[in-house]
Design a protein around this motif. Structure first.
Motif, mmCIF file in Angstrom:
data_model
loop_
_atom_site.group_PDB
_atom_site.id
_atom_site.type_symbol
_atom_site.label_atom_id
_atom_site.label_comp_id
_atom_site.label_asym_id
_atom_site.label_seq_id
_atom_site.Cartn_x
_atom_site.Cartn_y
_atom_site.Cartn_z
ATOM 1 N N LEU A 114 0.817 -1.210 0.000
ATOM 2 C CA LEU A 114 0.000 0.000 0.000
ATOM 3 C C LEU A 114 0.849 1.257 0.000
ATOM 4 O O LEU A 114 0.521 2.243 -0.643
ATOM 5 C CB LEU A 114 -0.941 -0.004 1.220
ATOM 6 N N ILE A 115 1.962 1.252 0.716
ATOM 7 C CA ILE A 115 2.806 2.443 0.783
ATOM 8 C C ILE A 115 3.564 2.636 -0.527
ATOM 9 O O ILE A 115 3.809 3.760 -0.956
ATOM 10 C CB ILE A 115 3.788 2.331 1.964
ATOM 11 N N ASP A 116 3.883 1.535 -1.202
ATOM 12 C CA ASP A 116 4.741 1.612 -2.377
ATOM 13 C C ASP A 116 3.975 1.607 -3.699
ATOM 14 O O ASP A 116 4.580 1.535 -4.750
ATOM 15 C CB ASP A 116 5.739 0.446 -2.373
ATOM 16 N N PHE A 117 2.630 1.644 -3.645
ATOM 17 C CA PHE A 117 1.886 1.684 -4.891
ATOM 18 C C PHE A 117 2.369 2.839 -5.754
ATOM 19 O O PHE A 117 2.634 3.931 -5.248
ATOM 20 C CB PHE A 117 0.389 1.884 -4.623
ATOM 21 N N PRO A 118 2.476 2.641 -7.074
ATOM 22 C CA PRO A 118 2.866 3.740 -7.944
ATOM 23 C C PRO A 118 1.949 4.962 -7.829
ATOM 24 O O PRO A 118 2.371 6.068 -8.079
ATOM 25 C CB PRO A 118 2.783 3.117 -9.347
ATOM 26 N N GLN A 119 0.704 4.772 -7.442
ATOM 27 C CA GLN A 119 -0.225 5.884 -7.260
ATOM 28 C C GLN A 119 -0.267 6.748 -8.515
ATOM 29 O O GLN A 119 0.214 7.873 -8.545
ATOM 30 C CB GLN A 119 0.148 6.703 -6.021
ATOM 31 N N LEU A 139 0.729 10.613 -14.403
ATOM 32 C CA LEU A 139 1.827 10.797 -13.456
ATOM 33 C C LEU A 139 2.000 9.563 -12.583
ATOM 34 O O LEU A 139 1.081 9.164 -11.875
ATOM 35 C CB LEU A 139 1.559 12.017 -12.564
ATOM 36 N N ASP A 140 3.181 8.952 -12.655
ATOM 37 C CA ASP A 140 3.556 7.899 -11.718
ATOM 38 C C ASP A 140 4.244 8.589 -10.546
ATOM 39 O O ASP A 140 5.395 9.017 -10.657
ATOM 40 C CB ASP A 140 4.478 6.886 -12.396
ATOM 41 N N ARG A 141 3.545 8.721 -9.444
ATOM 42 C CA ARG A 141 4.059 9.477 -8.306
ATOM 43 C C ARG A 141 5.345 8.878 -7.741
ATOM 44 O O ARG A 141 6.216 9.605 -7.268
ATOM 45 C CB ARG A 141 3.009 9.541 -7.195
ATOM 46 N N THR A 142 5.473 7.576 -7.763
ATOM 47 C CA THR A 142 6.628 6.925 -7.148
ATOM 48 C C THR A 142 7.921 7.281 -7.862
ATOM 49 O O THR A 142 8.907 7.669 -7.237
ATOM 50 C CB THR A 142 6.435 5.397 -7.125
#
Length: 201
Positions: A114-119, A139-142
């Motif tokens: 959950l923390i590392d999802f590309p979002q 936009l890939d936030r990660t």
């Protein structure tokens, strides 16, 4: 559903329990809202009666739905890890899947969680009279990858370019031929997409 005719005293008119984690929503028309539900996919809601909002239909995505935007009868959704979905809502019943485009984004560091999802966030750039006329900014936030796709033909989105922004950027919005990326402590980045094949800051 909130009545904000008096902004200082918003009033609850109605509510609908949607399980699975709603992460984004968009207005399709005055009677219809579309949501991105991380587990259940894209959901279409009837809000013609604000006191009784109702689920009309849904369309699951292969992974975890991240964001959603609607334009006319088309719905655009991002999904991790599958990519960019384009759905057609012009006919009654379940949305018709027009296309699924794989996104060229790197896997998150440390694996999936959950923390590392590309979002993956999404914005639409309208360019009347230009070619291409419609562009999706993804936009890939990660990783900080900002990808641009020609979506003039919803059945066959075509990648145009990639632009780097700070990793962990928060979100993005489009206005005219510019895309604005909120990058936390690094401020707001403004990208000129008058030529989406050569975006520039």
């Amino acid at each position: 559903m909130l009545d904000v005719s008096n902004p200082s005293q918003p009033t609850l008119r109605g509510a609908l329990d949607l399980k699975g984690g709603v992460v984004a929503s968009t207005v399709l028309d005055p009677k219809t809202i579309v949501t991105a539900n991380m587990v259940a996919g894209v959901q279409v809601l009837d809000v013609s009666d604000p006191a009784k909002p109702a689920l009309l239909t849904s369309h699951p995505t292969e992974g975890y739905t991240q964001d959603v935007l609607a334009s006319s009868a088309h719905v655009y959704a991002t999904d991790d890890p599958t990519g960019l979905y384009v759905l057609d809502l012009s006919k009654r019943g379940s949305p018709a899947e027009l296309s699924v485009t794989e996104l060229d984004v790197p896997p998150p560091p440390g694996g999936i969680g959950l923390i590392d999802f590309p979002q993956i966030r999404l914005a639409m750039v309208d360019r009347p009279g230009a070619q291409p006329a419609r562009v999706a900014a993804v936009l890939d936030r990660t990783s900080g990858h900002l990808l641009f796709y020609d979506i003039s033909n919803p059945a066959a989105p075509a990648r145009l370019s990639l632009f780097k922004v700070p990793p962990r950027s928060e979100t993005l919005k489009a206005h005219g031929q510019r895309v604005y990326v909120a990058a936390g402590a690094e401020g707001v980045h403004v990208i000129d997409v008058s030529d989406p094949q050569k975006p520039a800051s």
